[in-house]
Design a protein around this motif. Structure first.
Motif, PDB file in Angstrom:
ATOM      1  N   MET A  61       4.185   4.465  -3.845  1.00 52.95           N
ATOM      2  CA  MET A  61       3.222   5.670  -4.290  1.00 52.95           C
ATOM      3  C   MET A  61       1.814   5.454  -4.610  1.00 52.95           C
ATOM      4  SD  MET A  61       5.065   6.508  -7.743  1.00 52.95           S
ATOM      5  CE  MET A  61       5.206   5.470  -9.162  1.00 52.95           C
ATOM      6  N   HIS A  62       1.567   4.445  -4.911  1.00 49.83           N
ATOM      7  CA  HIS A  62       0.102   4.128  -5.578  1.00 49.83           C
ATOM      8  C   HIS A  62      -0.927   3.086  -4.450  1.00 49.83           C
ATOM      9  CE1 HIS A  62       1.861   4.806  -9.914  1.00 49.83           C
ATOM     10  NE2 HIS A  62       0.917   5.727  -9.315  1.00 49.83           N
ATOM     11  N   LEU A  63      -0.167   2.955  -3.538  1.00 56.77           N
ATOM     12  CA  LEU A  63      -0.768   2.012  -2.446  1.00 56.77           C
ATOM     13  C   LEU A  63      -2.114   2.613  -1.881  1.00 56.77           C
ATOM     14  CD1 LEU A  63       1.995  -0.067  -0.589  1.00 56.77           C
ATOM     15  CD2 LEU A  63       0.957  -0.441  -2.890  1.00 56.77           C
ATOM     16  N   PRO A  64      -3.021   1.672  -1.493  1.00 59.00           N
ATOM     17  CA  PRO A  64      -4.203   2.521  -0.781  1.00 59.00           C
ATOM     18  C   PRO A  64      -3.926   2.875   0.297  1.00 59.00           C
ATOM     19  CG  PRO A  64      -4.807  -0.165  -1.653  1.00 59.00           C
ATOM     20  CD  PRO A  64      -3.274   0.304  -1.750  1.00 59.00           C
ATOM     21  N   PHE A  65      -4.518   4.361   0.458  1.00 61.39           N
ATOM     22  CA  PHE A  65      -4.100   5.079   1.751  1.00 61.39           C
ATOM     23  C   PHE A  65      -4.327   4.434   3.153  1.00 61.39           C
ATOM     24  CE2 PHE A  65      -4.978   9.412  -0.538  1.00 61.39           C
ATOM     25  CZ  PHE A  65      -3.874   9.069  -1.449  1.00 61.39           C
ATOM     26  N   ASP A  66      -5.231   3.450   3.152  1.00 59.16           N
ATOM     27  CA  ASP A  66      -5.794   2.850   4.576  1.00 59.16           C
ATOM     28  C   ASP A  66      -5.056   1.486   4.576  1.00 59.16           C
ATOM     29  OD1 ASP A  66      -7.191   1.464   2.629  1.00 59.16           O
ATOM     30  OD2 ASP A  66      -9.130   1.415   3.736  1.00 59.16           O
ATOM     31  N   LEU A  67      -4.167   1.145   3.666  1.00 57.88           N
ATOM     32  CA  LEU A  67      -3.434  -0.353   3.680  1.00 57.88           C
ATOM     33  C   LEU A  67      -3.132  -0.607   5.012  1.00 57.88           C
ATOM     34  CD1 LEU A  67      -2.917  -2.702   1.726  1.00 57.88           C
ATOM     35  CD2 LEU A  67      -0.636  -1.633   1.438  1.00 57.88           C
ATOM     36  N   TRP A  68      -2.132   0.210   5.693  1.00 55.53           N
ATOM     37  CA  TRP A  68      -1.501  -0.141   6.864  1.00 55.53           C
ATOM     38  C   TRP A  68      -2.345   0.305   7.944  1.00 55.53           C
ATOM     39  CZ3 TRP A  68       2.002   1.172   2.910  1.00 55.53           C
ATOM     40  CH2 TRP A  68       2.993   0.345   2.575  1.00 55.53           C
ATOM     41  N   THR A  69      -3.033   1.480   7.938  1.00 56.58           N
ATOM     42  CA  THR A  69      -3.897   2.175   9.052  1.00 56.58           C
ATOM     43  C   THR A  69      -4.869   1.243   9.520  1.00 56.58           C
ATOM     44  OG1 THR A  69      -5.125   3.441   7.483  1.00 56.58           O
ATOM     45  CG2 THR A  69      -3.273   4.273   8.566  1.00 56.58           C
ATOM     46  N   LYS A  70      -5.444   0.194   8.510  1.00 57.03           N
ATOM     47  CA  LYS A  70      -6.527  -0.562   9.014  1.00 57.03           C
ATOM     48  C   LYS A  70      -6.090  -1.983   9.250  1.00 57.03           C
ATOM     49  CE  LYS A  70      -8.490  -2.177   4.696  1.00 57.03           C
ATOM     50  NZ  LYS A  70      -9.632  -2.104   3.689  1.00 57.03           N
ATOM     51  N   ARG A  71      -4.929  -2.217   9.181  1.00 55.38           N
ATOM     52  CA  ARG A  71      -4.530  -3.577   9.219  1.00 55.38           C
ATOM     53  C   ARG A  71      -3.305  -3.825  10.071  1.00 55.38           C
ATOM     54  NH1 ARG A  71      -5.341  -6.600   3.809  1.00 55.38           N
ATOM     55  NH2 ARG A  71      -6.792  -5.534   2.597  1.00 55.38           N
ATOM     56  N   LEU A  72      -2.390  -2.988  10.202  1.00 61.54           N
ATOM     57  CA  LEU A  72      -1.449  -3.082  11.277  1.00 61.54           C
ATOM     58  C   LEU A  72      -2.091  -3.311  12.906  1.00 61.54           C
ATOM     59  CD1 LEU A  72       1.211  -0.496  10.538  1.00 61.54           C
ATOM     60  CD2 LEU A  72       1.658  -2.990  10.221  1.00 61.54           C
ATOM     61  N   PRO A  73      -1.409  -4.052  13.522  1.00 57.48           N
ATOM     62  CA  PRO A  73      -1.757  -4.091  15.013  1.00 57.48           C
ATOM     63  C   PRO A  73      -1.804  -2.703  15.641  1.00 57.48           C
ATOM     64  CG  PRO A  73      -0.051  -5.625  14.566  1.00 57.48           C
ATOM     65  CD  PRO A  73      -0.106  -4.895  13.288  1.00 57.48           C
ATOM     66  N   LYS A  74      -2.622  -2.329  16.555  1.00 59.52           N
ATOM     67  CA  LYS A  74      -2.806  -1.204  17.066  1.00 59.52           C
ATOM     68  C   LYS A  74      -1.574  -0.883  17.695  1.00 59.52           C
ATOM     69  CE  LYS A  74      -7.689  -1.252  18.277  1.00 59.52           C
ATOM     70  NZ  LYS A  74      -8.698  -1.131  19.336  1.00 59.52           N
ATOM     71  N   LYS A  75      -0.706  -1.311  18.387  1.00 69.73           N
ATOM     72  CA  LYS A  75       0.499  -0.746  18.980  1.00 69.73           C
ATOM     73  C   LYS A  75       1.692  -0.184  17.850  1.00 69.73           C
ATOM     74  CE  LYS A  75       3.034  -5.282  19.248  1.00 69.73           C
ATOM     75  NZ  LYS A  75       3.987  -6.008  20.039  1.00 69.73           N
ATOM     76  N   LEU A  76       1.396  -0.783  16.597  1.00 62.29           N
ATOM     77  CA  LEU A  76       2.251  -0.476  15.684  1.00 62.29           C
ATOM     78  C   LEU A  76       1.868   0.889  14.836  1.00 62.29           C
ATOM     79  CD1 LEU A  76       3.579  -3.757  14.412  1.00 62.29           C
ATOM     80  CD2 LEU A  76       4.621  -2.257  16.070  1.00 62.29           C
ATOM     81  N   GLN A  77       0.393   1.039  14.979  1.00 63.31           N
ATOM     82  CA  GLN A  77      -0.218   2.128  14.045  1.00 63.31           C
ATOM     83  C   GLN A  77       0.275   3.354  14.103  1.00 63.31           C
ATOM     84  OE1 GLN A  77      -4.340   1.801  14.079  1.00 63.31           O
ATOM     85  NE2 GLN A  77      -4.512  -0.342  13.681  1.00 63.31           N
ATOM     86  N   GLU A  78       0.806   3.854  15.180  1.00 63.46           N
ATOM     87  CA  GLU A  78       1.243   5.285  15.425  1.00 63.46           C
ATOM     88  C   GLU A  78       2.393   5.608  14.608  1.00 63.46           C
ATOM     89  OE1 GLU A  78       2.810   8.436  19.136  1.00 63.46           O
ATOM     90  OE2 GLU A  78       1.922   6.480  19.620  1.00 63.46           O
ATOM     91  N   ASN A  79       3.364   4.628  14.483  1.00 61.64           N
ATOM     92  CA  ASN A  79       4.579   4.944  13.644  1.00 61.64           C
ATOM     93  C   ASN A  79       4.500   4.103  12.283  1.00 61.64           C
ATOM     94  OD1 ASN A  79       6.351   6.363  15.407  1.00 61.64           O
ATOM     95  ND2 ASN A  79       6.790   4.633  16.576  1.00 61.64           N
ATOM     96  N   GLY A  80       3.378   3.544  11.829  1.00 63.76           N
ATOM     97  CA  GLY A  80       3.224   2.793  10.784  1.00 63.76           C
ATOM     98  C   GLY A  80       2.964   3.880   9.681  1.00 63.76           C
ATOM     99  N   PRO A  81       3.008   3.295   8.495  1.00 65.18           N
ATOM    100  CA  PRO A  81       2.837   4.283   7.152  1.00 65.18           C
ATOM    101  C   PRO A  81       1.438   4.821   7.024  1.00 65.18           C
ATOM    102  CG  PRO A  81       3.627   1.912   6.543  1.00 65.18           C
ATOM    103  CD  PRO A  81       3.315   2.082   7.891  1.00 65.18           C
ATOM    104  N   ARG A  82       1.217   5.977   6.711  1.00 65.58           N
ATOM    105  CA  ARG A  82       0.097   6.559   6.600  1.00 65.58           C
ATOM    106  C   ARG A  82       0.512   7.891   5.637  1.00 65.58           C
ATOM    107  NH1 ARG A  82      -2.311   7.557  10.957  1.00 65.58           N
ATOM    108  NH2 ARG A  82      -0.555   6.180  12.161  1.00 65.58           N
ATOM    109  N   VAL A  83      -0.809   8.323   4.817  1.00 65.13           N
ATOM    110  CA  VAL A  83      -0.714   9.548   4.098  1.00 65.13           C
ATOM    111  C   VAL A  83      -1.239  10.677   4.937  1.00 65.13           C
ATOM    112  CG1 VAL A  83      -1.591  10.436   1.799  1.00 65.13           C
ATOM    113  CG2 VAL A  83      -0.999   8.024   2.122  1.00 65.13           C
ATOM    114  N   VAL A  84      -0.381  11.768   4.754  1.00 62.30           N
ATOM    115  CA  VAL A  84      -0.747  13.088   5.238  1.00 62.30           C
ATOM    116  C   VAL A  84      -0.680  14.274   4.306  1.00 62.30           C
ATOM    117  CG1 VAL A  84       0.341  12.594   7.291  1.00 62.30           C
ATOM    118  CG2 VAL A  84       1.884  13.714   5.541  1.00 62.30           C
ATOM    119  N   GLN A  85      -1.546  15.083   4.324  1.00 62.91           N
ATOM    120  CA  GLN A  85      -1.955  16.227   3.281  1.00 62.91           C
ATOM    121  C   GLN A  85      -0.938  17.536   4.061  1.00 62.91           C
ATOM    122  OE1 GLN A  85      -5.436  16.394   1.138  1.00 62.91           O
ATOM    123  NE2 GLN A  85      -5.364  18.902   1.277  1.00 62.91           N
TER     124      GLN A  85
END
Length: 283
Positions: free
Chosen positions: A17-41
């Protein structure tokens, strides 16, 4: 090089709940980003962590409904120090909080608890790798004060061993945390033998964190007429000594220590709170 610390906090947490919002979106391989963790409003303005297209965690204590009773509210400091940057997961602000509390260094549980909810094995392992690479950066940015216990992906021994061997090469003064509550089999099960062997070989302590939903696998089995609430209260009443006794007896009496004499195990939240000490850690 040695670092000398006085007061060390040994039971901090850094959750999803406290992690940076872009932690995974900027670090995961591109093929995994679609299902990877992200924050939505959401339409009502609240923010939500999602993974694999489903709800994963709220954002901040405020997002979980604990804004007025969180440690930050009691201390009178903002939980979200900057937009999308939370004190609990930032080296600068976490060190400021340590200074405020008179703490020299902090050993922090990494965000291991929700990793088991990631169903795709490749995505799960990649998400844990991202967390641990980021943890190494936090250690360096904090001059060795923010020390994170490194999570393992614990749904198969293969993925756990691979990550344990990888993070052992970091050379950090820390260990790994094994999610015994959400693992598919108890720690005494033979499937985990490769993990204990790798831990012994690489000198990485295995940490078990207490959890009221863990404990004896027999609790509630074959019981009729016992309300679910009472079964839950049985778990809480035995926490933390019950789960810790289960874990300790499982490790010792199953012969893990005999088969892997170099393995080291740590019981967290085992009934001991704060200890002030003078010690050295190698870096």
């Amino acid at each position: 090089m040695e670092k000398r610390f006085g007061a060390i906090s040994a039971d901090g947490h850094c959750r999803v709940m406290h992690l940076p919002f872009d932690l995974w979106t900027k670090r995961l391989p591109k093929k995994l980003q679609e299902n990877g963790p992200r924050v939505v409003q959401k339409p009502d303005g609240t923010r939500q962590w999602i993974v694999e297209g489903r709800r994963w965690s709220g954002v901040s204590w405020s997002g979980l409904g604990f804004e007025k009773v969180s440690c930050y509210a009691r201390a009178g400091v903002p939980e979200e120090a900057e937009p999308g940057i939370f004190r609990a997961a930032n080296a600068k602000y976490r060190c400021e909080d340590m200074d405020r509390d008179g703490v020299d260094a902090e050993l922090v549980n990494g965000p291991y608890e929700q990793m088991a909810a990631i169903k795709d094995p490749e995505l799960r392992a990649a998400c844990v790798r991202v967390v641990n690479d980021w943890a190494r950066e936090l250690y360096e940015e904090s001059n060795g004060r923010f020390i994170m216990l490194l999570p393992l992906p614990c749904q198969t021994p293969e993925e756990a061993v691979a990550e344990l061997r990888r993070v052992a090469e970091f050379g950090l003064p820390t260990g790994v945390i094994f999610d015994w509550v959400n693992a598919p089999q108890p720690v005494l099960h033979q499937m985990w033998e490769p993990v204990w062997a790798a831990a012994a070989e690489n000198g990485m302590p295995i940490n078990f964190d207490a959890h009221p939903l863990g404990g004896s696998c027999q609790l509630g089995e074959g019981v009729s007429g016992l309300e679910p609430r009472n079964q839950f209260l049985m778990k809480v009443a035995n926490f933390p000594m019950g789960p810790m006794a289960d874990l300790m007896s499982a490790v010792v009496l199953s012969g893990i220590c005999d088969r892997h004499p170099g393995a080291r195990f740590v019981l967290e939240e085992a009934g001991v709170g704060w200890a002030t000490c003078f010690c050295c850690v190698s870096t």
